[in-house]
Structures are given as C-alpha cells and as structure tokens.
Scaffold this motif. Structure first.
Motif, PDB file in Angstrom:
ATOM      1  N   LYS A   1      45.110  40.708  30.537  1.00  0.00           N
ATOM      2  CA  LYS A   1      45.717  41.249  31.490  1.00  0.00           C
ATOM      3  C   LYS A   1      45.152  40.670  33.002  1.00  0.00           C
ATOM      4  CE  LYS A   1      45.588  46.313  32.969  1.00  0.00           C
ATOM      5  NZ  LYS A   1      45.113  47.725  32.527  1.00  0.00           N
ATOM      6  N   THR A   2      46.134  41.263  33.864  1.00  0.00           N
ATOM      7  CA  THR A   2      46.013  40.544  35.274  1.00  0.00           C
ATOM      8  C   THR A   2      45.572  41.684  36.295  1.00  0.00           C
ATOM      9  OG1 THR A   2      47.797  38.851  34.982  1.00  0.00           O
ATOM     10  CG2 THR A   2      47.129  39.617  37.088  1.00  0.00           C
ATOM     11  N   TYR A   3      44.432  41.525  36.807  1.00  0.00           N
ATOM     12  CA  TYR A   3      43.679  42.483  37.569  1.00  0.00           C
ATOM     13  C   TYR A   3      43.846  42.284  39.206  1.00  0.00           C
ATOM     14  CZ  TYR A   3      41.879  44.761  33.445  1.00  0.00           C
ATOM     15  OH  TYR A   3      41.754  44.969  32.158  1.00  0.00           O
ATOM     16  N   ASP A   4      44.035  43.309  40.018  1.00  0.00           N
ATOM     17  CA  ASP A   4      44.173  42.887  41.382  1.00  0.00           C
ATOM     18  C   ASP A   4      42.761  42.722  41.878  1.00  0.00           C
ATOM     19  OD1 ASP A   4      47.117  43.463  42.079  1.00  0.00           O
ATOM     20  OD2 ASP A   4      46.869  45.200  41.031  1.00  0.00           O
ATOM     21  N   ALA A   5      41.800  43.346  41.338  1.00  0.00           N
ATOM     22  CA  ALA A   5      40.550  43.352  41.687  1.00  0.00           C
ATOM     23  C   ALA A   5      39.508  43.554  40.697  1.00  0.00           C
ATOM     24  CB  ALA A   5      40.162  44.370  42.911  1.00  0.00           C
ATOM     25  N   VAL A   6      38.192  42.769  40.920  1.00  0.00           N
ATOM     26  CA  VAL A   6      37.331  42.992  39.902  1.00  0.00           C
ATOM     27  C   VAL A   6      35.755  43.446  40.665  1.00  0.00           C
ATOM     28  CG1 VAL A   6      35.924  41.727  38.236  1.00  0.00           C
ATOM     29  CG2 VAL A   6      38.286  41.399  38.352  1.00  0.00           C
ATOM     30  N   PHE A   7      35.232  44.438  40.211  1.00  0.00           N
ATOM     31  CA  PHE A   7      33.875  44.673  40.598  1.00  0.00           C
ATOM     32  C   PHE A   7      32.853  44.273  39.807  1.00  0.00           C
ATOM     33  CE2 PHE A   7      36.210  47.337  43.493  1.00  0.00           C
ATOM     34  CZ  PHE A   7      35.452  47.933  44.315  1.00  0.00           C
ATOM     35  N   CYS A   8      32.037  43.146  39.808  1.00  0.00           N
ATOM     36  CA  CYS A   8      31.161  42.576  38.807  1.00  0.00           C
ATOM     37  C   CYS A   8      29.707  42.564  39.397  1.00  0.00           C
ATOM     38  CB  CYS A   8      31.771  41.199  38.687  1.00  0.00           C
ATOM     39  SG  CYS A   8      30.491  40.278  37.640  1.00  0.00           S
ATOM     40  N   ASP A   9      28.993  43.022  38.353  1.00  0.00           N
ATOM     41  CA  ASP A   9      27.530  43.179  38.686  1.00  0.00           C
ATOM     42  C   ASP A   9      26.866  41.756  38.414  1.00  0.00           C
ATOM     43  OD1 ASP A   9      24.665  44.099  39.119  1.00  0.00           O
ATOM     44  OD2 ASP A   9      24.473  44.034  36.751  1.00  0.00           O
ATOM     45  N   TYR A  10      25.806  41.446  39.357  1.00  0.00           N
ATOM     46  CA  TYR A  10      25.533  39.756  39.333  1.00  0.00           C
ATOM     47  C   TYR A  10      24.493  39.663  38.269  1.00  0.00           C
ATOM     48  CZ  TYR A  10      23.407  35.566  40.756  1.00  0.00           C
ATOM     49  OH  TYR A  10      23.037  34.235  40.783  1.00  0.00           O
TER      50      TYR A  10
ATOM     51  N   LEU B   1      30.545  34.010  35.883  1.00  0.00           N
ATOM     52  CA  LEU B   1      31.956  35.126  35.817  1.00  0.00           C
ATOM     53  C   LEU B   1      33.193  35.019  37.049  1.00  0.00           C
ATOM     54  CD1 LEU B   1      33.577  37.019  34.008  1.00  0.00           C
ATOM     55  CD2 LEU B   1      32.135  38.753  35.070  1.00  0.00           C
ATOM     56  N   SER B   2      32.499  34.995  38.245  1.00  0.00           N
ATOM     57  CA  SER B   2      33.172  34.797  39.364  1.00  0.00           C
ATOM     58  C   SER B   2      34.128  33.506  39.316  1.00  0.00           C
ATOM     59  CB  SER B   2      32.498  35.100  40.596  1.00  0.00           C
ATOM     60  OG  SER B   2      31.607  33.958  40.933  1.00  0.00           O
ATOM     61  N   LEU B   3      33.439  32.262  38.938  1.00  0.00           N
ATOM     62  CA  LEU B   3      34.144  30.985  38.946  1.00  0.00           C
ATOM     63  C   LEU B   3      35.108  31.304  37.926  1.00  0.00           C
ATOM     64  CD1 LEU B   3      31.190  28.729  39.296  1.00  0.00           C
ATOM     65  CD2 LEU B   3      33.154  28.855  40.793  1.00  0.00           C
ATOM     66  N   LYS B   4      34.897  31.743  36.885  1.00  0.00           N
ATOM     67  CA  LYS B   4      35.787  31.726  35.703  1.00  0.00           C
ATOM     68  C   LYS B   4      36.797  32.694  35.861  1.00  0.00           C
ATOM     69  CE  LYS B   4      32.807  30.898  31.966  1.00  0.00           C
ATOM     70  NZ  LYS B   4      33.251  29.379  31.447  1.00  0.00           N
ATOM     71  N   ILE B   5      36.805  33.816  36.777  1.00  0.00           N
ATOM     72  CA  ILE B   5      37.838  34.698  37.442  1.00  0.00           C
ATOM     73  C   ILE B   5      38.771  33.738  38.092  1.00  0.00           C
ATOM     74  CG2 ILE B   5      38.507  36.611  38.428  1.00  0.00           C
ATOM     75  CD1 ILE B   5      35.878  37.922  37.355  1.00  0.00           C
TER      76      ILE B   5
ATOM     77  N   GLU C   1      39.470  30.750  38.128  1.00  0.00           N
ATOM     78  CA  GLU C   1      40.057  29.621  37.219  1.00  0.00           C
ATOM     79  C   GLU C   1      41.387  30.687  36.355  1.00  0.00           C
ATOM     80  OE1 GLU C   1      37.432  27.860  34.757  1.00  0.00           O
ATOM     81  OE2 GLU C   1      36.302  26.967  36.303  1.00  0.00           O
ATOM     82  N   LEU C   2      40.766  31.579  35.926  1.00  0.00           N
ATOM     83  CA  LEU C   2      41.878  32.443  34.891  1.00  0.00           C
ATOM     84  C   LEU C   2      43.156  33.092  36.049  1.00  0.00           C
ATOM     85  CD1 LEU C   2      39.473  34.077  32.434  1.00  0.00           C
ATOM     86  CD2 LEU C   2      41.372  32.415  32.088  1.00  0.00           C
ATOM     87  N   SER C   3      42.577  33.429  37.111  1.00  0.00           N
ATOM     88  CA  SER C   3      43.500  34.590  38.015  1.00  0.00           C
ATOM     89  C   SER C   3      43.196  34.253  39.384  1.00  0.00           C
ATOM     90  CB  SER C   3      43.573  35.925  37.419  1.00  0.00           C
ATOM     91  OG  SER C   3      44.258  36.647  38.291  1.00  0.00           O
ATOM     92  N   PRO C   4      43.607  33.315  40.039  1.00  0.00           N
ATOM     93  CA  PRO C   4      43.337  33.100  41.500  1.00  0.00           C
ATOM     94  C   PRO C   4      43.667  34.046  42.424  1.00  0.00           C
ATOM     95  CG  PRO C   4      44.364  30.990  40.605  1.00  0.00           C
ATOM     96  CD  PRO C   4      44.555  32.038  39.602  1.00  0.00           C
ATOM     97  N   ALA C   5      44.631  34.916  42.232  1.00  0.00           N
ATOM     98  CA  ALA C   5      45.037  36.132  42.842  1.00  0.00           C
ATOM     99  C   ALA C   5      44.211  37.176  42.813  1.00  0.00           C
ATOM    100  CB  ALA C   5      46.335  36.518  42.649  1.00  0.00           C
ATOM    101  N   THR C   6      43.249  37.293  41.858  1.00  0.00           N
ATOM    102  CA  THR C   6      42.091  38.476  41.865  1.00  0.00           C
ATOM    103  C   THR C   6      41.293  38.231  42.727  1.00  0.00           C
ATOM    104  OG1 THR C   6      42.834  38.725  39.350  1.00  0.00           O
ATOM    105  CG2 THR C   6      40.798  39.682  40.039  1.00  0.00           C
ATOM    106  N   GLY C   7      40.922  39.558  43.403  1.00  0.00           N
ATOM    107  CA  GLY C   7      39.828  39.522  44.466  1.00  0.00           C
ATOM    108  C   GLY C   7      38.738  39.718  43.759  1.00  0.00           C
ATOM    109  N   VAL C   8      37.424  39.378  43.935  1.00  0.00           N
ATOM    110  CA  VAL C   8      36.000  39.416  43.196  1.00  0.00           C
ATOM    111  C   VAL C   8      35.292  40.170  44.146  1.00  0.00           C
ATOM    112  CG1 VAL C   8      34.258  38.448  41.995  1.00  0.00           C
ATOM    113  CG2 VAL C   8      36.602  37.774  41.523  1.00  0.00           C
ATOM    114  N   ILE C   9      34.572  41.143  43.925  1.00  0.00           N
ATOM    115  CA  ILE C   9      33.440  41.680  44.525  1.00  0.00           C
ATOM    116  C   ILE C   9      32.213  41.824  43.608  1.00  0.00           C
ATOM    117  CG2 ILE C   9      32.401  43.971  45.732  1.00  0.00           C
ATOM    118  CD1 ILE C   9      35.481  44.567  46.438  1.00  0.00           C
ATOM    119  N   VAL C  10      31.073  40.993  43.903  1.00  0.00           N
ATOM    120  CA  VAL C  10      29.816  40.975  43.332  1.00  0.00           C
ATOM    121  C   VAL C  10      28.953  42.026  43.826  1.00  0.00           C
ATOM    122  CG1 VAL C  10      27.978  39.209  42.677  1.00  0.00           C
ATOM    123  CG2 VAL C  10      30.272  38.362  42.883  1.00  0.00           C
TER     124      VAL C  10
END
Length: 467
Positions: free
Chosen positions: A44-53, A65-69, A71-80
């Motif tokens: 599934k494609t997500y617009d944003a991911v909130f990820c614990d460090y 995980l943020s690096l893999k995200i 690679e998988l979905s460059p358009a997804t914004g990541v907040i650690v």
C-alpha cells in the motif's frame, strides 16, 4: 483520503496517534515493528509515515527503515520520532531525506500540524516536478518596492538553485500557509518574502517587515502587539503593533530566532488564537494576516538546543523556502551585476562603465560571505570610484577582493614577519571559519567565540569583513 502509517513498538503510542489522526479525517494504519511496516509499504502507498527511531527489530531501526521507505516510495514523507534526541542523528536523518525529526512525547496539536505539513510538502514537491523550471525570459529581473519605500530588485537567475527557488515561491505564494525562509545573511530573504506577498491574494494589503534581531526583550511585545498610553514608563501615547498594521496582508518577521523565549510564548498564543492584546489592556483585537518568518540559522537546531519553542516552530513551519547563497549561484553573477549596475546608475544619476573580464573572474573566485548584499555594496563602491563610462578594472576593487589577496590564505596584507600582523591574520581566519560554520549568524558566532555581539561587530569592522 490521505493515508498515514504509524510505526512504533509501543502499541499505546500507535493507538493514541491513530485516534488523533483518524479524527482529522486521515486513513491511519499502524505497525509495531519495522519488518511489518515494510510489508505494509509494499502492499500500500502512504502519504506519510510516523516512525519511532528505536525499534525492537534487531536489524531495522528508524534510520534503516526511513532509507527503505525512500527506496520503496520516494513520494512518502517520513517523520522520525525519538525519546532520546541526538543532534548528530538528526543531521544524518535530514541528509537522508526525512521530512522531520521530532522529540516524544508529542501533543495532539503537534501531531496534527506535522501531518498537515508533511503531506503539504509532499504534494507541493510532486507539483514542483511538473512545473517548467525556467522563469519567463522577458522578466529576469522583477522590480520591487520595499515597505520602507526603497527601490529594490529581485533577480530570478538562471542557475539550478535560482530556478528551484523560483518554483518554491510560485507554488507557495498563492496559498495562505505560513512560510519559514532560511538562508545566510545577505541572501535576500526579505525580498523573497516580499515576492511571496506580491504573488498572493493579499498583494493589495500591507506588507509589514520587522527585524526581530533589533528588538530588545522589553520592546518586542510593544512593537509586535502594540501598547496603550501609559502602559509603561515612556509610553506617552498608544501604539499600534505590527500585527494590526499588517491587517489583511503579510507580516514578515526577520531573524525570528533572536526573540526571547517569553516573547515566543506570547507569539504562539497570538498565532493560535489570531487575536492580539496590546500591552496595558485586556481587550483582544482579532487579526487576519499571513505570517512569513526568516532566519539565517537552522531553527530545527535551535529547537533541539532548547533556544526556540518546538510548538512555535511547528506552527510557523507550514512550508520552508531555502534561499541559496551567492556561492551556490555564481552562474547568476552577470545578472546580478547588470541589475546592480542599473540600480547604482539610478542612485548616482550617471552612466557607468562595464565590468571587465578580470573583475568577473575575481567575483567568481571570491567567497562572498555577505552574499548578494555584499555584492551590491561592492558594486556601489566600484562605480563611485570609477569615472563615467570607463571600464571597471581590478584597480577599483576593495582591498579584500584584490587578486593578490584572494590567492593567499588570508585577505589581510602586511609583513609576514610582523607578529601583530600574524595575529591579525589568525584572528581574521578564525572569525571567518566560525561565521561559515554557523551560516553567518553573528549572534551564534559571538557565543561560540565567547565574546559579545558588539565586540564581534567591532572586529568585523576592524578586519574589514563585510557581512
């Protein structure tokens, strides 16, 4: 419907964030492991991911995980998210391309603002790729009139850095979002703010600029929010603050990082409630303004260091515009030189000669610590010293730009055997190194060198360092 994925090994946090964001209309999923999150991201494609460090997975932490995200979905914004902030990790993650690095626990307001901003950022970034990057050829220079009535010019430029800046302005200007403008001293942050205003729906309303760096703690509240007659010693008449002056238009707060912590607290309340309370009264006055702020220091770093309120930063930073330094856009030097020549000719009331190739070469190899402002001042000096229509040569250049000086490690002339001169050269080099380290933020440079701001200004003047 926008989709968000929460990744945290504590189910209580997943549940809480899911509840908060679901109420705001987002479709929210969660995972208690990095491995599980990766499986979900493949399906599934997500617009944003909130990820614990710090995840419990042996091989997958927030960084991996943020690096893999990406690679998988460059358009997804990541907040650690982290409960153990570390500046080095924050810098590393930002370089890897995450949107933000935040410290737990997060308030509901902070979570909602983060979600809004990261999704807005990703949406604008995707639009940016579809917009033609070349600005209109017939308008490389846009003439602006500053709030002080002075004639100024905004040069779009043709370099990649300039084109990217133009696209950012074009995208954000028509919205009503708050904007944080970042850039070194002298890069033209106020001109960018004014350009955002002139391309917005508020363009026919006031543009009010306030230099927060010049405001003392005592005067800041009065300047921003106004005061009643007799509110304090010296208040012989009532004063309308900047928020009311900018009614319906744009308020530009330059060097906002210099505001004291208690003024930041008051500012946060005003922005949240959209009402001001002048000093000396309990009356609250509604205000309708757009806020644009600027800083020559990294506000995220200031937040991590405890010098800037995180909730105020999140409230202001709905979009960030980065203004490139002159060193990053040397391809645009001919455009800047042409624009400033025209400006100086208007100021002097006479025609000026052309810049020779030798002078252009010097310009290209100079570091320009004061950026575009320094270039403008150098152009004024060159044409003031030159005769009408005579070519400008290296003989007209100020001392620090003389070719012989640029070839040495220091721009300060003198006898190498003279101990006083050796000390002066070392001091010059040390000050420049520290200024570059802190992106030419003079307050931060003075703090690192354990001197006060006034002493630094005196040394800059003595050593002929133009900022």
């Amino acid at each position: 419907m926008k989709t968000i994925l929460i990744v945290d090994d504590e189910i209580q946090i997943c549940t809480l964030l899911t509840k908060i964001l679901s109420k705001e209309g987002y479709e929210v999923d969660h995972s208690v492991s990095g491995t599980g999150a990766l499986k979900m991201l493949k399906d599934k494609t997500y617009d944003a991911v909130f990820c614990d460090y710090r995840l419990k997975d042996k091989e997958i932490d927030g960084s991996v995980l943020s690096l893999k995200i990406r690679e998988l979905s460059p358009a997804t914004g990541v907040i650690v998210m982290t409960g153990y902030p570390d500046v080095r990790i924050a810098i590393q993650l930002i370089k890897q391309g995450i949107y933000d690095y935040v410290v737990k626990p997060l308030s509901a307001t902070q979570v909602i603002l983060l979600a809004q901003k990261v999704i807005l950022h990703q949406t604008l970034s995707s639009k940016e790729k579809s917009i033609e990057h070349t600005p209109p050829a017939e308008t490389p220079v846009s003439t602006l009139v500053s709030p002080k009535g002075q004639l100024s010019q905004f040069v779009y430029g043709n370099s990649n850095a300039s084109r990217e800046l133009h696209v950012q302005i074009k995208l954000i200007a028509p919205t009503d979002y708050s904007v944080v403008i970042l850039g070194e001293t002298g890069t033209g942050k106020e001109s960018v703010a004014h350009l955002i205003h002139t391309q917005s729906k508020r363009k026919n309303k006031p543009f009010v600029a306030i230099d927060c760096g010049s405001l003392s703690r005592e005067l800041a509240t009065s300047e921003l929010f106004g005061h009643e007659k007799g509110a304090f010693t010296g208040a012989i008449q009532a004063k309308i603050g900047a928020f009311q002056e900018a009614e319906g238009g744009t308020l530009f707060l330059d060097e906002i990082g210099n505001l004291s912590y208690d003024v930041q607290t008051t500012l946060l309340r005003v922005i949240q409630e959209r009402v001001v309370r002048p000093v000396g009264t309990t009356k609250e006055i509604p205000v309708d303004i757009r806020i644009v702020v600027a800083s020559n220091e990294d506000l995220q770093q200031a937040v991590l260091n405890g010098r800037f309120r995180d909730d105020l930063y999140y409230r202001l930073n709905e979009f960030t515009v980065n203004v490139p330094s002159l060193r990053q856009r040397t391809e645009d030097l001919p455009l800047f030189v042409a624009a400033f020549k025209q400006l100086v000719e208007t100021e002097l009331g006479r025609s000026c000669g052309d810049i020779t190739e030798e002078v252009y070469q010097v310009f290209c190899h100079y570091a320009w610590p004061g950026n575009i402002r320094e270039l403008k001042n150098v152009m004024r000096r060159l044409y003031l010293l030159s005769t009408d229509n005579a070519p400008v040569t290296t003989a007209h250049l100020p001392e620090e730009l003389q070719p012989a000086q640029l070839q040495s490690s220091s721009f300060i002339p003198g006898n190498e055997a003279d101990l006083k001169n050796v000390s002066r050269q070392a001091e010059y080099k040390k000050i420049l190194d520290v200024l570059q380290q802190v992106r030419f933020n003079k307050s931060e440079a003075a703090r690192l060198m354990n001197i006060d701001r006034k002493t630094l200004y005196n040394k800059l003047h003595t050593l002929n360092i133009l900022l």
